[in-house]
Structure formats: C-alpha cells, structure tokens
Design a protein around this motif. Structure first.
Motif, PDB file in Angstrom:
ATOM      1  N   LEU A 114      74.104  58.878 -82.518  1.00  0.00           N
ATOM      2  CA  LEU A 114      72.799  58.585 -81.929  1.00  0.00           C
ATOM      3  C   LEU A 114      72.656  57.090 -81.667  1.00  0.00           C
ATOM      4  O   LEU A 114      72.920  56.264 -82.547  1.00  0.00           O
ATOM      5  CB  LEU A 114      71.680  59.063 -82.861  1.00  0.00           C
ATOM      6  CG  LEU A 114      71.688  60.555 -83.206  1.00  0.00           C
ATOM      7  CD1 LEU A 114      70.521  60.891 -84.120  1.00  0.00           C
ATOM      8  CD2 LEU A 114      71.649  61.413 -81.946  1.00  0.00           C
ATOM      9  N   ASN A 141      72.943  65.524 -76.776  1.00  0.00           N
ATOM     10  CA  ASN A 141      71.965  66.021 -77.750  1.00  0.00           C
ATOM     11  C   ASN A 141      71.979  67.550 -77.762  1.00  0.00           C
ATOM     12  O   ASN A 141      71.657  68.163 -76.749  1.00  0.00           O
ATOM     13  CB  ASN A 141      70.572  65.521 -77.382  1.00  0.00           C
ATOM     14  CG  ASN A 141      69.544  65.724 -78.483  1.00  0.00           C
ATOM     15  OD1 ASN A 141      69.878  65.794 -79.652  1.00  0.00           O
ATOM     16  ND2 ASN A 141      68.291  65.839 -78.111  1.00  0.00           N
ATOM     17  N   THR A 142      72.383  68.156 -78.882  1.00  0.00           N
ATOM     18  CA  THR A 142      72.844  67.555 -80.127  1.00  0.00           C
ATOM     19  C   THR A 142      74.211  66.901 -79.939  1.00  0.00           C
ATOM     20  O   THR A 142      74.917  67.211 -78.986  1.00  0.00           O
ATOM     21  CB  THR A 142      72.947  68.619 -81.246  1.00  0.00           C
ATOM     22  OG1 THR A 142      73.918  69.612 -80.840  1.00  0.00           O
ATOM     23  CG2 THR A 142      71.625  69.331 -81.437  1.00  0.00           C
ATOM     24  N   HIS A 143      74.578  66.013 -80.905  1.00  0.00           N
ATOM     25  CA  HIS A 143      75.813  65.263 -80.766  1.00  0.00           C
ATOM     26  C   HIS A 143      76.907  65.916 -81.600  1.00  0.00           C
ATOM     27  O   HIS A 143      76.827  65.975 -82.821  1.00  0.00           O
ATOM     28  CB  HIS A 143      75.594  63.817 -81.212  1.00  0.00           C
ATOM     29  CG  HIS A 143      76.649  62.884 -80.713  1.00  0.00           C
ATOM     30  ND1 HIS A 143      77.915  62.856 -81.247  1.00  0.00           N
ATOM     31  CD2 HIS A 143      76.646  61.964 -79.715  1.00  0.00           C
ATOM     32  CE1 HIS A 143      78.639  61.954 -80.612  1.00  0.00           C
ATOM     33  NE2 HIS A 143      77.889  61.393 -79.678  1.00  0.00           N
ATOM     34  N   ALA A 180      68.722  71.559 -80.703  1.00  0.00           N
ATOM     35  CA  ALA A 180      67.824  70.422 -80.923  1.00  0.00           C
ATOM     36  C   ALA A 180      66.370  70.877 -80.899  1.00  0.00           C
ATOM     37  O   ALA A 180      65.554  70.447 -81.725  1.00  0.00           O
ATOM     38  CB  ALA A 180      68.065  69.350 -79.862  1.00  0.00           C
TER      39      ALA A 180
END
Length: 346
Positions: A114, A141-143, A180
């Motif tokens: 992030l 996102n999400t990572h 997310a």
C-alpha cells in the motif's frame, strides 16, 4: 478440498464453477461477440457498467489482458507507469508491458503493497533532466504480494487527488476488489469513482471459470475493444462464459466473508505453530521454502511461493474442516524439520 484429494491453497483461481453456473452456461443465449451481438455478453457488460458507475464495460478473458489493454490505451511508448514496487503490473506483467506497449515502470516502496497519496505526489514531482514521463498511476486493491492488504476508499481518493493535481490518470487493478469491499463495507462503485478505469476478475473468489471486466468511459472502452481484437482476443460465442459471470456477480460477493473467516483461522493457526513468523514467512527455519512446499504437498496441502514467502489462499472450495487438516499438516512438517514448538520455547 479439490477433486484430486488435495487441499488446494495455491490460489483462489482454482475454484470450480457452481452448479448454477454450469446450468447457466449450458442454457446461455449466444451470438458472436466479435460482431458485438452476443446477448449474454452484452447483458454482462451493461451490468458491470451499472455496478461500477462507469459509462461502459468490456468482457475479456483475463485480468492481465485487462491491465495490458488499459496501460496501452493510457500511455505512450517510451513513457512510464507508476506503481507500488511489488504490484502485479510491474512484476509479473513487466515483460508483457515492454513488449506490447514499450513502457517501463516507476515504482514506489509501499507498506504491504500500500502506498500513500504523499508518496504518489512526491514521485510525480518533475525532476530536472529526467527523461522519464509518467502517463499513468496504478493501484492494486487488494494487493496480492502484500498478503491481500486492503486500501480504504478514502486513501484511494487521496491518491486520485494527487494524480489529478499532476494531470495523470489513475487506474485501479481491482482483480479482487470485491474482497476489499467485503472488508471495508464500501460499494464497488465508490472505489470505481476514484479511478479513470478499473478492472476486476469474475474468477478467483467470485468462482466464474473464466473472465475479467474492464470498465471506464465510452471512449476508453471503444479503444479497449479495438485493442482486444488487435491482440487476438476477439472471441465468438463468449456468452457461454459470460453466463457464469452473471451468476458470479449475483452470488460471489456475498459469500466472500466466509473466505476471509477461513483465512483468519488459517493465519491464527500458523501463528500458533510458528509464532516467530506471523506473516506466514518460514525463512530462517533452517529449510528452504521449496522444501516446505514439497513437504506440505506430500501431506496433501498445496501452497505456492511468491516473493520469497509461502502463499496460501482460502476460497469457496476450502472448508473450515480443510483448514484444520491443513494445520495438522503444518504441525507434522514443522516437527519433521525440527522447528521448536511454542511449548518447547517456554
């Protein structure tokens, strides 16, 4: 558990389509998507445009193709895309981007994948005599490599503002954006509103057998459709797969909290077995990661190695009972490698 008898934690890409998806695929109304007249594909694209709040959407075979088309559309050859240093676009897709678009990447070191708006703003500051020109900023996102870390909408909005201040568009690699949303409680349209365009996968946690969606304004999607054909992805009766995608949108997002619960149970269990490796890292235990991977497979648990870590993903085909079985396998492998148990350290 997979049909092979293994507990498959390699990725959520291994999920199998539901019975409802298979029925929908068998009964799908189809046309020729290259000509733009497959009714099921059209319904899926219209549904995604409405869901994301974007003007239009395009159905594509893979998330990587979505990313490559988007980066090609937003950039010029010899220019750069900015991303976090472990982002999928700048690592797994690096050579594809160079080959297809002639672009390179300017990376930012994030925390678990992030980055902040301040980091983006600083990285976009012009540097005298620097020939690098950043045409696009991407956020994942999400990572994935960050362990599924989630960026809240507010943080993405701050990054969008930083990009706007420099006149650089923001693209959202939202392969698992519904994960997310499940964590933050946000709607996918709230994330989409911050970016010029975004993609997400219908496979992975949503369980469709194939396909990803690219969404943006009409002009962008028209160019994306041209690039889709140019790159050889102009498929025909794609409505057969799109039918499963519609079911994925109906059923997939609401059951993702189950995957998150089993993931937490798995993480907590590993933390008990290897308390010094809370991020599921096993480096420093005296055995190479490949040995852990092979030994776990011998115990019936499939994992992968990504960025120097053992990666495990829960998904619809992994039950709470499977997690208990997997943790038992971890205990046996840990003991076989002679790693001290928590009880032995007190």
């Amino acid at each position: 558990m997979s049909d092979s008898g293994y507990i498959d934690l390699r990725s959520d890409t291994v999920t199998r389509p539901t019975a409802a998806m298979r029925r929908a695929m068998a009964d799908a109304e189809v046309g020729d998507d290259l000509f733009g007249d497959d009714p099921t594909v059209i319904r899926l694209q219209e549904r995604v445009a409405a869901l994301t709040g974007k003007q239009a959407a395009l159905y594509l075979p893979t998330g990587t193709l979505c990313n490559q088309i988007a980066m090609h559309a937003f950039t010029r050859s010899g220019h750069a895309v900015m991303c976090e240093e472990s982002a999928h676009v700048g690592t797994h897709e690096l050579i594809s981007s160079a080959m297809l678009s002639g672009i390179t990447f300017r990376t930012i070191a994030g925390s678990r994948g992030l980055v902040t708006a301040a980091q983006v703003a600083a990285a976009l500051e012009p540097v005298p005599y620097d020939v690098a020109v950043v045409d696009l900023v991407t956020v994942e996102n999400t990572h994935q490599v960050g362990g599924g870390s989630v960026m809240p909408v507010a943080a993405l909005a701050e990054i969008a503002a930083a990009c706007a201040g420099r006149g650089v568009p923001l693209y959202l690699d939202g392969a698992r954006i519904f994960n997310a949303c499940a964590v933050t409680g946000a709607d996918v349209s709230q994330y989409a509103a911050q970016a010029a365009a975004l993609m997400f996968c219908l496979s992975k946690g949503l369980r469709a057998p194939i396909g990803s969606m690219l969404a943006g304004d009409v002009g962008f999607i028209e160019e994306a459709r041209r690039l889709k054909i140019l790159l050889g992805a102009g498929w025909r009766q794609a409505g057969i797969m799109a039918a499963a995608g519609l079911i994925a949108l109906d059923e997939g997002p609401k059951r993702l909290p189950e995957d998150h619960a089993t993931a937490r149970r798995l993480a907590e269990g590993i933390a008990e077995i290897l308390p010094a490796h809370i991020d599921l890292e096993v480096a420093g235990t005296g055995q190479p990661l490949a040995a852990w991977e092979a030994s776990l497979a011998a115990e019936g648990v499939l994992v992968t190695i990504v960025a120097g870590k053992i990666r495990m993903l829960t998904h619809a085909d992994v039950t709470a009972s499977d997690i208990d079985t997997a943790l038992d396998a971890w205990r046996r492998v840990t003991a076989a490698f002679g790693v001290p148990s928590p009880a032995a350290t007190h």
